[in-house]
Design a protein around this motif. Structure first.
Motif, PDB file in Angstrom:
ATOM      1  N   VAL A 136       0.869  -1.170   0.000  1.00 29.73           N
ATOM      2  CA  VAL A 136       0.000   0.000   0.000  1.00 29.73           C
ATOM      3  C   VAL A 136       0.904   1.217   0.000  1.00 29.73           C
ATOM      4  O   VAL A 136       1.825   1.311   0.822  1.00 29.73           O
ATOM      5  CB  VAL A 136      -0.928   0.028   1.235  1.00 29.73           C
ATOM      6  CG1 VAL A 136      -1.842   1.243   1.172  1.00 29.73           C
ATOM      7  CG2 VAL A 136      -1.757  -1.250   1.333  1.00 29.73           C
ATOM      8  N   GLU A 137       0.653   2.139  -0.923  1.00 27.27           N
ATOM      9  CA  GLU A 137       1.528   3.310  -1.087  1.00 27.27           C
ATOM     10  C   GLU A 137       2.982   2.882  -1.307  1.00 27.27           C
ATOM     11  O   GLU A 137       3.905   3.547  -0.862  1.00 27.27           O
ATOM     12  CB  GLU A 137       1.448   4.231   0.135  1.00 27.27           C
ATOM     13  CG  GLU A 137       0.167   5.045   0.231  1.00 27.27           C
ATOM     14  CD  GLU A 137       0.273   6.124   1.294  1.00 27.27           C
ATOM     15  OE1 GLU A 137       0.622   5.774   2.446  1.00 27.27           O
ATOM     16  OE2 GLU A 137       0.017   7.296   0.983  1.00 27.27           O
ATOM     17  N   GLY A 138       3.183   1.748  -1.958  1.00 29.05           N
ATOM     18  CA  GLY A 138       4.526   1.259  -2.227  1.00 29.05           C
ATOM     19  C   GLY A 138       5.190   0.577  -1.050  1.00 29.05           C
ATOM     20  O   GLY A 138       6.296   0.058  -1.168  1.00 29.05           O
ATOM     21  N   ARG A 139       4.531   0.544   0.104  1.00 30.68           N
ATOM     22  CA  ARG A 139       5.109  -0.072   1.299  1.00 30.68           C
ATOM     23  C   ARG A 139       4.612  -1.498   1.439  1.00 30.68           C
ATOM     24  O   ARG A 139       3.444  -1.787   1.244  1.00 30.68           O
ATOM     25  CB  ARG A 139       4.715   0.724   2.548  1.00 30.68           C
ATOM     26  CG  ARG A 139       5.327   2.097   2.640  1.00 30.68           C
ATOM     27  CD  ARG A 139       4.606   2.995   3.640  1.00 30.68           C
ATOM     28  NE  ARG A 139       4.421   2.397   4.947  1.00 30.68           N
ATOM     29  CZ  ARG A 139       3.760   2.990   5.946  1.00 30.68           C
ATOM     30  NH1 ARG A 139       3.236   4.198   5.752  1.00 30.68           N
ATOM     31  NH2 ARG A 139       3.625   2.399   7.110  1.00 30.68           N
ATOM     32  N   MET A 140       5.515  -2.423   1.791  1.00 31.99           N
ATOM     33  CA  MET A 140       5.103  -3.770   2.132  1.00 31.99           C
ATOM     34  C   MET A 140       4.284  -3.730   3.421  1.00 31.99           C
ATOM     35  O   MET A 140       4.657  -3.062   4.386  1.00 31.99           O
ATOM     36  CB  MET A 140       6.328  -4.668   2.332  1.00 31.99           C
ATOM     37  CG  MET A 140       7.096  -4.971   1.049  1.00 31.99           C
ATOM     38  SD  MET A 140       6.160  -6.019  -0.093  1.00 31.99           S
ATOM     39  CE  MET A 140       6.047  -7.543   0.842  1.00 31.99           C
ATOM     40  N   VAL A 141       3.170  -4.439   3.431  1.00 28.63           N
ATOM     41  CA  VAL A 141       2.329  -4.477   4.617  1.00 28.63           C
ATOM     42  C   VAL A 141       1.909  -5.917   4.885  1.00 28.63           C
ATOM     43  O   VAL A 141       1.905  -6.767   3.988  1.00 28.63           O
ATOM     44  CB  VAL A 141       1.068  -3.602   4.458  1.00 28.63           C
ATOM     45  CG1 VAL A 141       1.433  -2.134   4.329  1.00 28.63           C
ATOM     46  CG2 VAL A 141       0.226  -4.053   3.263  1.00 28.63           C
ATOM     47  N   ALA A 142       1.550  -6.216   6.135  1.00 31.30           N
ATOM     48  CA  ALA A 142       0.995  -7.522   6.465  1.00 31.30           C
ATOM     49  C   ALA A 142      -0.337  -7.706   5.747  1.00 31.30           C
ATOM     50  O   ALA A 142      -1.040  -6.731   5.445  1.00 31.30           O
ATOM     51  CB  ALA A 142       0.806  -7.643   7.970  1.00 31.30           C
ATOM     52  N   SER A 143      -0.704  -8.949   5.480  1.00 27.31           N
ATOM     53  CA  SER A 143      -1.872  -9.217   4.629  1.00 27.31           C
ATOM     54  C   SER A 143      -3.170  -8.689   5.213  1.00 27.31           C
ATOM     55  O   SER A 143      -4.137  -8.478   4.482  1.00 27.31           O
ATOM     56  CB  SER A 143      -1.997 -10.719   4.383  1.00 27.31           C
ATOM     57  OG  SER A 143      -2.240 -11.412   5.593  1.00 27.31           O
ATOM     58  N   THR A 144      -3.226  -8.466   6.527  1.00 31.39           N
ATOM     59  CA  THR A 144      -4.454  -7.929   7.126  1.00 31.39           C
ATOM     60  C   THR A 144      -4.266  -6.512   7.673  1.00 31.39           C
ATOM     61  O   THR A 144      -5.142  -6.001   8.376  1.00 31.39           O
ATOM     62  CB  THR A 144      -4.961  -8.854   8.248  1.00 31.39           C
ATOM     63  OG1 THR A 144      -3.889  -9.134   9.146  1.00 31.39           O
ATOM     64  CG2 THR A 144      -5.494 -10.152   7.683  1.00 31.39           C
ATOM     65  N   ALA A 145      -3.167  -5.865   7.337  1.00 29.26           N
ATOM     66  CA  ALA A 145      -2.936  -4.508   7.832  1.00 29.26           C
ATOM     67  C   ALA A 145      -3.908  -3.502   7.233  1.00 29.26           C
ATOM     68  O   ALA A 145      -4.074  -2.403   7.778  1.00 29.26           O
ATOM     69  CB  ALA A 145      -1.501  -4.075   7.530  1.00 29.26           C
ATOM     70  N   TRP A 146      -4.560  -3.873   6.133  1.00 31.44           N
ATOM     71  CA  TRP A 146      -5.551  -2.975   5.529  1.00 31.44           C
ATOM     72  C   TRP A 146      -6.767  -2.778   6.430  1.00 31.44           C
ATOM     73  O   TRP A 146      -7.590  -1.896   6.197  1.00 31.44           O
ATOM     74  CB  TRP A 146      -5.974  -3.497   4.168  1.00 31.44           C
ATOM     75  CG  TRP A 146      -6.575  -4.874   4.167  1.00 31.44           C
ATOM     76  CD1 TRP A 146      -5.928  -6.057   4.347  1.00 31.44           C
ATOM     77  CD2 TRP A 146      -7.951  -5.211   3.963  1.00 31.44           C
ATOM     78  NE1 TRP A 146      -6.806  -7.112   4.271  1.00 31.44           N
ATOM     79  CE2 TRP A 146      -8.051  -6.623   4.038  1.00 31.44           C
ATOM     80  CE3 TRP A 146      -9.098  -4.462   3.719  1.00 31.44           C
ATOM     81  CZ2 TRP A 146      -9.260  -7.299   3.883  1.00 31.44           C
ATOM     82  CZ3 TRP A 146     -10.307  -5.128   3.560  1.00 31.44           C
ATOM     83  CH2 TRP A 146     -10.377  -6.532   3.640  1.00 31.44           C
ATOM     84  N   LEU A 147      -6.860  -3.578   7.500  1.00 29.70           N
ATOM     85  CA  LEU A 147      -7.938  -3.460   8.468  1.00 29.70           C
ATOM     86  C   LEU A 147      -7.567  -2.578   9.657  1.00 29.70           C
ATOM     87  O   LEU A 147      -8.250  -2.589  10.681  1.00 29.70           O
ATOM     88  CB  LEU A 147      -8.323  -4.854   8.983  1.00 29.70           C
ATOM     89  CG  LEU A 147      -8.559  -5.926   7.921  1.00 29.70           C
ATOM     90  CD1 LEU A 147      -8.879  -7.261   8.565  1.00 29.70           C
ATOM     91  CD2 LEU A 147      -9.672  -5.505   6.969  1.00 29.70           C
ATOM     92  N   GLY A 148      -6.494  -1.809   9.503  1.00 30.02           N
ATOM     93  CA  GLY A 148      -5.944  -1.075  10.632  1.00 30.02           C
ATOM     94  C   GLY A 148      -6.846  -0.025  11.238  1.00 30.02           C
ATOM     95  O   GLY A 148      -6.661   0.357  12.397  1.00 30.02           O
ATOM     96  N   PHE A 149      -7.850   0.466  10.502  1.00 28.81           N
ATOM     97  CA  PHE A 149      -8.793   1.434  11.070  1.00 28.81           C
ATOM     98  C   PHE A 149      -9.909   0.760  11.865  1.00 28.81           C
ATOM     99  O   PHE A 149     -10.539   1.391  12.716  1.00 28.81           O
ATOM    100  CB  PHE A 149      -9.436   2.272   9.961  1.00 28.81           C
ATOM    101  CG  PHE A 149      -8.512   3.266   9.309  1.00 28.81           C
ATOM    102  CD1 PHE A 149      -7.987   4.330  10.029  1.00 28.81           C
ATOM    103  CD2 PHE A 149      -8.178   3.149   7.967  1.00 28.81           C
ATOM    104  CE1 PHE A 149      -7.148   5.262   9.426  1.00 28.81           C
ATOM    105  CE2 PHE A 149      -7.347   4.062   7.355  1.00 28.81           C
ATOM    106  CZ  PHE A 149      -6.820   5.120   8.085  1.00 28.81           C
ATOM    107  N   THR A 150     -10.208  -0.497  11.563  1.00 25.19           N
ATOM    108  CA  THR A 150     -11.344  -1.144  12.206  1.00 25.19           C
ATOM    109  C   THR A 150     -10.952  -1.936  13.447  1.00 25.19           C
ATOM    110  O   THR A 150     -11.670  -1.919  14.449  1.00 25.19           O
ATOM    111  CB  THR A 150     -12.071  -2.078  11.216  1.00 25.19           C
ATOM    112  OG1 THR A 150     -11.174  -3.091  10.750  1.00 25.19           O
ATOM    113  CG2 THR A 150     -12.627  -1.289  10.045  1.00 25.19           C
ATOM    114  N   LEU A 151      -9.813  -2.650  13.406  1.00 27.48           N
ATOM    115  CA  LEU A 151      -9.426  -3.520  14.521  1.00 27.48           C
ATOM    116  C   LEU A 151      -9.404  -2.809  15.873  1.00 27.48           C
ATOM    117  O   LEU A 151      -9.917  -3.354  16.866  1.00 27.48           O
ATOM    118  CB  LEU A 151      -8.048  -4.139  14.262  1.00 27.48           C
ATOM    119  CG  LEU A 151      -7.804  -4.912  12.969  1.00 27.48           C
ATOM    120  CD1 LEU A 151      -6.362  -5.407  12.912  1.00 27.48           C
ATOM    121  CD2 LEU A 151      -8.760  -6.075  12.834  1.00 27.48           C
ATOM    122  N   PRO A 152      -8.812  -1.612  15.976  1.00 30.20           N
ATOM    123  CA  PRO A 152      -8.715  -0.987  17.297  1.00 30.20           C
ATOM    124  C   PRO A 152     -10.062  -0.706  17.939  1.00 30.20           C
ATOM    125  O   PRO A 152     -10.174  -0.693  19.181  1.00 30.20           O
ATOM    126  CB  PRO A 152      -7.953   0.319  17.010  1.00 30.20           C
ATOM    127  CG  PRO A 152      -7.183   0.051  15.755  1.00 30.20           C
ATOM    128  CD  PRO A 152      -8.091  -0.820  14.959  1.00 30.20           C
TER     129      PRO A 152
END
Length: 490
Positions: A412-428
């Motif tokens: 995302v944005e050229g950065r490697m991310v964990a496969s579920t990091a796209w959920l970073g707004f909802t998990l917290p």
């Protein structure tokens, strides 16, 4: 011909909001049987390619619709959802109806009791259309499992609709069902709502009781996520979500987390403006990699709160740490590891690899207790932050819908991310238990939906609903249908 009748004849019944259907059924402009037949016809037209449903209960639905029609003819008192079709996520127990949870281990499982929420919608007169597609035990934010067809996004069937309430999102987005039940342990109501362009509401922890889901120790995999899970509505309008919440909310002795009733007028909560509210907006919470297309749409939606709704909007960096790793240790801590590992020993070759890896990994006591400590830290930082604001806005997800075969984007944005990091707004927000909603914020230039997340203070459910409704009036979305649906009368 009345305006209401003109509206009904111009659209298939299931494309109408549930609140409009309630009025039409009670006045006799539509019959419950006609509405249910329209829902089943819509499913027949679309679900062969979208796979919203993993179990269709057409005979039951027609039987329930006829019961409502008979009661109406006798002048009997009707429940608030009488005759309204509803789809039920396949992680939510339904007595006498298969509840497979997307797992080969439960392929033949038929519960002997309803979940509390299913008891309540049945008692309110709703018509159950069937069970909707989920990833295995909900341990994923997408819509594929080892035992069912992959749910697909109606805005672009090559893309995921999100999950784990995947099929519920697709059913509502296409008008197969005006109402759906979802569950949300890490965003699973809000994720598919954002990806499918509908409304999803996660009430404060304990507003909607759960049992046997998450609570019955007999069922490994199902009895997970106890300290994180919420059940709630997925709808086309905020008023529809409030109507469904009026049925779902309230205490039950089978759920030790359930809250007393009486401090929220769910239907009335959508009334009134939000002028003067103090609103914080963050496009990335200071640490998340966010797709530029999402940033643009979410920022524009947040601007509506200042320019049209009269709020004092401040762009912020909340200043807390990324709780991503802590979240997964909480999930594991809520999981019956012994039971799940025994299940893997029998069915592991046919189970989802990411789930097998999660439950068979050698977790240490320190990792699990560190997750509890991180949750306390986040809760304390959140209430201190929210002392200055009535609402916190962010994108619902860091990315728009992505191809169906993926668990999540790798970059995302050229950065490697964990496969579920796209959920970073909802998990917290599951860790804190606050009320939150995803409202349709708009579309990327290539026509993919983007959601805006609205988070309220602890127990401020009414504020989230009122803000959602105010935004809906300023930027209506309910008449936006996927192109493939428009050709079926939507």
């Amino acid at each position: 011909m009345t305006a209401a009748t003109e509206e009904i004849t111009a659209l298939p019944a299931t494309a109408l909001p549930a609140t409009a259907l309630v009025r039409a059924i009670r006045t006799g402009e539509l019959s419950p049987v006609e509405v249910t037949e329209a829902a089943l016809e819509r499913i027949g037209q679309l679900d062969g390619s979208l796979h919203a449903f993993c179990e269709l209960t057409a005979d039951l639905a027609m039987s329930q619709a006829r019961e409502v029609a008979d009661a109406l003819a006798l002048g009997a008192e009707l429940g608030p959802l009488a005759g309204i079709p509803i789809a039920v996520k396949d992680l939510i127990a339904t007595a006498g109806i298969p509840t497979r949870c997307g797992s080969p281990a439960y392929r033949d499982f038929v519960p002997d009791e309803d979940d509390v929420v299913v008891e309540r919608v049945r008692a309110a007169g709703a018509v159950i259309l069937g069970k909707t597609t989920v990833p295995e035990f909900g341990y994923s934010g997408v819509g594929h499992s080892p035992i069912s067809e992959t749910a697909r996004n109606p805005w672009n069937p090559a893309m995921t609709p999100g999950g784990s309430s995947a099929g519920s999102g697709v059913a509502v987005a296409t008008g197969m069902a005006p109402l759906a039940l979802g569950s949300d342990g890490g965003g699973s109501i809000r994720i598919p709502s954002a990806h499918c362009g509908i409304y999803g509401f996660k009430a404060s922890m304990g507003r909607v009781p759960a049992y046997p889901g998450c609570r019955d120790e007999r069922f490994p995999g199902i009895s997970s996520w106890e300290s994180l899970e919420h059940i709630g509505p997925m709808t086309r309008t905020v008023d529809d979500a409030a109507l469904l919440m009026s049925v779902l909310a309230g205490p039950d002795p089978r759920d030790r987390h359930s809250l007393p009733a009486g401090d929220v007028d769910w239907v009335g909560a959508t009334r009134g403006g939000i002028r003067g509210m103090r609103v914080a907006f963050s496009a990335d919470w200071g640490y998340l990699a966010v797709d530029p297309r999402v940033r643009e749409v979410a920022a524009r939606a947040a601007g509506v709160f200042a320019t049209e709704l009269g709020c004092a909007v401040t762009e912020v960096d909340p200043g807390w740490d990324d709780p991503y790793q802590a979240f997964w240790s909480l999930v594991v801590n809520d999981t019956d590891l012994a039971g799940m590992r025994a299940m893997v020993a029998t069915h592991g070759a046919r189970m989802s690899p990411h789930l097998v890896e999660l439950v068979t990994r050698g977790w240490t006591a320190e990792e699990l207790t560190d997750g509890q400590t991180a949750r306390k830290r986040l809760v304390n930082r959140m209430w201190r932050f929210m002392a200055d604001y009535d609402l916190l806005l962010s994108p619902t997800l860091t990315v728009p819908p992505f191809p169906v075969h993926m668990q999540g984007p790798e970059r995302v944005e050229g950065r490697m991310v964990a496969s579920t990091a796209w959920l970073g707004f909802t998990l917290p927000i599951n860790m804190t238990g606050q009320p939150a909603a995803s409202v349709p914020a708009g579309f990327t230039r290539d026509g993919l939906p983007v959601g805006l997340q609205i988070v309220g203070r602890h127990l401020a459910d009414a504020s989230v609903l009122r803000a959602s409704s105010a935004y809906e009036q300023a930027a209506p979305w309910a008449d936006h249908w996927p192109p493939m649906v428009a050709g079926t009368g939507g």
